[in-house]
Every structure is written in C-alpha cells, then in structure tokens.
Write an enzyme that holds these catalytic residues in place. Sequence first.
Site, PDB file in Angstrom:
ATOM      1  N   HIS A 134       1.100   4.856  -7.713  1.00 31.06           N
ATOM      2  CA  HIS A 134       2.030   3.987  -6.980  1.00 31.06           C
ATOM      3  C   HIS A 134       3.332   3.831  -7.773  1.00 31.06           C
ATOM      4  O   HIS A 134       4.408   3.711  -7.194  1.00 31.06           O
ATOM      5  CB  HIS A 134       1.374   2.616  -6.734  1.00 31.06           C
ATOM      6  N   SER A 140       8.255   1.470   0.770  1.00 28.90           N
ATOM      7  CA  SER A 140       7.963   1.244  -0.653  1.00 28.90           C
ATOM      8  C   SER A 140       9.090   1.743  -1.550  1.00 28.90           C
ATOM      9  O   SER A 140       9.481   2.910  -1.473  1.00 28.90           O
ATOM     10  CB  SER A 140       6.693   1.995  -1.055  1.00 28.90           C
ATOM     11  N   MET A 158       1.433   6.287   4.750  1.00 29.28           N
ATOM     12  CA  MET A 158       0.474   5.321   5.292  1.00 29.28           C
ATOM     13  C   MET A 158       1.146   4.319   6.234  1.00 29.28           C
ATOM     14  O   MET A 158       0.704   3.170   6.351  1.00 29.28           O
ATOM     15  CB  MET A 158      -0.193   4.571   4.123  1.00 29.28           C
ATOM     16  N   SER A 159       2.215   4.761   6.886  1.00 35.01           N
ATOM     17  CA  SER A 159       2.949   3.808   7.750  1.00 35.01           C
ATOM     18  C   SER A 159       3.655   4.552   8.879  1.00 35.01           C
ATOM     19  O   SER A 159       3.300   5.684   9.209  1.00 35.01           O
ATOM     20  CB  SER A 159       3.977   3.044   6.905  1.00 35.01           C
ATOM     21  N   HIS A 217       0.632  -2.814   5.906  1.00 36.80           N
ATOM     22  CA  HIS A 217      -0.074  -1.578   6.231  1.00 36.80           C
ATOM     23  C   HIS A 217      -1.485  -1.906   6.708  1.00 36.80           C
ATOM     24  O   HIS A 217      -2.041  -2.952   6.362  1.00 36.80           O
ATOM     25  CB  HIS A 217      -0.178  -0.690   4.988  1.00 36.80           C
ATOM     26  N   ASN A 223       6.673  11.955  -4.207  1.00 34.48           N
ATOM     27  CA  ASN A 223       5.792  12.743  -5.084  1.00 34.48           C
ATOM     28  C   ASN A 223       5.365  14.009  -4.369  1.00 34.48           C
ATOM     29  O   ASN A 223       5.385  14.070  -3.137  1.00 34.48           O
ATOM     30  CB  ASN A 223       4.543  11.921  -5.446  1.00 34.48           C
ATOM     31  N   ALA A 263       8.087   5.850   2.054  1.00 36.87           N
ATOM     32  CA  ALA A 263       7.892   6.735   0.911  1.00 36.87           C
ATOM     33  C   ALA A 263       6.747   7.658   1.304  1.00 36.87           C
ATOM     34  O   ALA A 263       5.753   7.203   1.873  1.00 36.87           O
ATOM     35  CB  ALA A 263       7.520   5.931  -0.316  1.00 36.87           C
ATOM     36  N   HIS A 314       7.228  -4.344  -2.081  1.00 34.01           N
ATOM     37  CA  HIS A 314       7.542  -4.858  -0.745  1.00 34.01           C
ATOM     38  C   HIS A 314       7.891  -6.338  -0.872  1.00 34.01           C
ATOM     39  O   HIS A 314       7.011  -7.173  -1.071  1.00 34.01           O
ATOM     40  CB  HIS A 314       6.345  -4.683   0.190  1.00 34.01           C
ATOM     41  N   TYR A 326      -4.149  -0.654   5.583  1.00 36.28           N
ATOM     42  CA  TYR A 326      -5.105  -0.757   4.459  1.00 36.28           C
ATOM     43  C   TYR A 326      -5.132  -2.148   3.833  1.00 36.28           C
ATOM     44  O   TYR A 326      -6.050  -2.473   3.091  1.00 36.28           O
ATOM     45  CB  TYR A 326      -4.832   0.313   3.382  1.00 36.28           C
ATOM     46  N   GLU A 327      -4.099  -2.965   4.117  1.00 37.89           N
ATOM     47  CA  GLU A 327      -4.102  -4.323   3.563  1.00 37.89           C
ATOM     48  C   GLU A 327      -5.090  -5.224   4.314  1.00 37.89           C
ATOM     49  O   GLU A 327      -5.353  -6.346   3.884  1.00 37.89           O
ATOM     50  CB  GLU A 327      -2.694  -4.915   3.614  1.00 37.89           C
TER      51      GLU A 327
HETATM   52  N1  HPA Z   1       0.091  10.175   0.047  1.00 39.99           N
HETATM   53  C1  HPA Z   1       0.031   9.158   0.942  1.00 39.99           C
HETATM   54  N2  HPA Z   1       0.955   8.208   1.018  1.00 39.99           N
HETATM   55  C2  HPA Z   1       1.981   8.274   0.170  1.00 39.99           C
HETATM   56  C3  HPA Z   1       2.098   9.297  -0.783  1.00 39.99           C
HETATM   57  C4  HPA Z   1       1.095  10.299  -0.845  1.00 39.99           C
HETATM   58  O1  HPA Z   1       1.135  11.246  -1.647  1.00 39.99           O
HETATM   59  N3  HPA Z   1       3.241   9.070  -1.467  1.00 39.99           N
HETATM   60  C5  HPA Z   1       3.798   7.942  -0.935  1.00 39.99           C
HETATM   61  N4  HPA Z   1       3.035   7.452   0.041  1.00 39.99           N
END
Ligand code: HPA
Length: 282
Positions: free
Chosen positions: A253, A33, A217-218, A86, A241, A116, A64, A88-89
């Site tokens: 996001h 991402s 998440m990947s 992912h 973050n 990310a 993406h 979750y999609e």
């Molecule tokens: N949590 C989960 N997935 C993420 C995060 C997060 O804080 N930042 C970027 N992808």
Amino acid sequence: MDSFVTMAEIDAATSAVKGKLSTLPRIGLVLGSGLGGLAEDVKSPVSIPYSEIPHWPVSTIQGHAGRLVVGDLYGVPSMVMQGRVHYYEGYSMDRVTFPIRVMQRMGIKMIILTNAAGAINPDYIPGDVMLIVDQINLVGMAGLNPLRGPNLEEFGERFPDMSHPYDPGLMKLARNVAVKEGIHLHEGVYVCLSGPSFESPADLRFLQRIGADAVGMSTVPETIIARHGRTKVLGFSGISNKANLDGTTETTHEEVLAAGKTIVPKLTTLIQGVLKELTTDH
Ligand code: HPA
C-alpha cells in the site's frame, strides 16, 4: 432481503450537503488512493467531513482523507470527494456508491473518477496515467452489482445500457489535453476486484488474458451507478505499481501512495485542461 439504500437516505444526505452550500456543483470528482492532493486546488472551499453527512459511508484507510470539498475547481463549481470507501471495508456495493447517488440528486451531470491501479499491461510503469476507455465488472459478474436490489426509478431503468461506460466526448477532450500538454496518456481497460488482498501471479495472468490493462478495487461500481442515472463519466487510473505477473516482486500500500506524488501533477494538468475546455465556447 438485504437492507438497500433508499431514496429517503439519499435525499437526507443531499439536503445536508446542499444546506452548507451557496452554489450547486456542476461536476463531481472522486480522488483515489494517494491522489487527494488535487482537492487543494479548490478555491473558496466548503469542507464537509463524511461523518457529518447522514448515511454517507466513512473511509477507514490511510490515504483517504474522508471529506467533501466543494467549491470552484478551475472555473467549474465542483464537488470533490477526497477519498472513497471500498467494498473490502465492509460496505455493500450500494453503500459504496451512495455518494454518486447524492451527486446525481444534486443535479450533477458529469463525474470524473480517479483511482490508483496496478499495471497489467507490460508497457505501463508506475507514475503513468491511463485513460479508462472501458471496464470489466468482474465483481458484478460474480453477483456484486451495485444495482442489485429494488430499482430506484427516480434515477433510471431496471436494465440500464452499458455500451458507453466512459463518455466518448469527454475522452476526446482528455486526449486533446494530453497531446497539448505533452502528457503520455495510456488508454486501457480497468478491471475491479473486491480486494483487499492484492492479486496472485495466476490471478494476474487470468486478468491479462481477459483483456484488462490495469487492476484496482474501485471505480467500476461508481461508473455503473453513474450510467444508470445517465451521468457522464471520465475515468483515469494512476498507475501505482507493476502488477506482479511473475511473482518476483511484492505489492505494498505504501508504494501505491508514493506513486501518487508523480501522478497528481499529471492528473491535475489533465483535469484542469478538460474543465477549461468545458467552460470555453468553441
Ligand atoms: N492491485 C489491485 N489494486 C490496486 C493495485 C494492484 O496492484 N495497485 C493499486 N490498487
């Protein structure tokens, strides 16, 4: 039984990609991402939208681009995925990792995975880069292992070893490049959750206790598929973050995508350095 990815599907996608190329790529690179900008460095690119490759999963989210960019990356013929899908999609884990199977079938022996991630380690700040030295397959432990289903013997054995998910030799190269280029490179453990909701403060305290430094998440499923086929993996997390351990801030996001702008130049230098080392005889 669920409907699992088959060799016929992998081979159909592999022939479709091969059919558009004059040179076969030697490495695969997956851009997470906000990190897609790295694909702009590919020389004489052949761009293939995912939607044009049979059985290839198509990404649905912002940040993406959803295409393969194949060409010369810093002197190495490379297959770059600008965006990934992912769990979750709505894709199953074996569909999420389908592109890694195609890379393996194309003869690729090394992949670089980027993502990310949120910082769990209090020493990390947004914009930092972490070398992934190990991973926690929390989703896999809960049943979502990408190898679930019939074993594809063409790639590897039923119970593959996972003692070195990330390749020690490639990690050494990355460390050397970071020192040479003056990039502060953290080293830590990445944990993959299914998402798409970010974590609650209690989730994060739990992840910290079990030894995770960054959360996303990947990547973890891709690494497992890679290692099943004995493909070497180098992994980087771009810290987008600070994870919200005390519940005082919100994660969005948008901030994940914005941090990509600081991370891309560092990742570019690191990946460029590693690829240069690989093409130089020592
Ligand atoms: N949590 C989960 N997935 C993420 C995060 C997060 O804080 N930042 C970027 N992808």
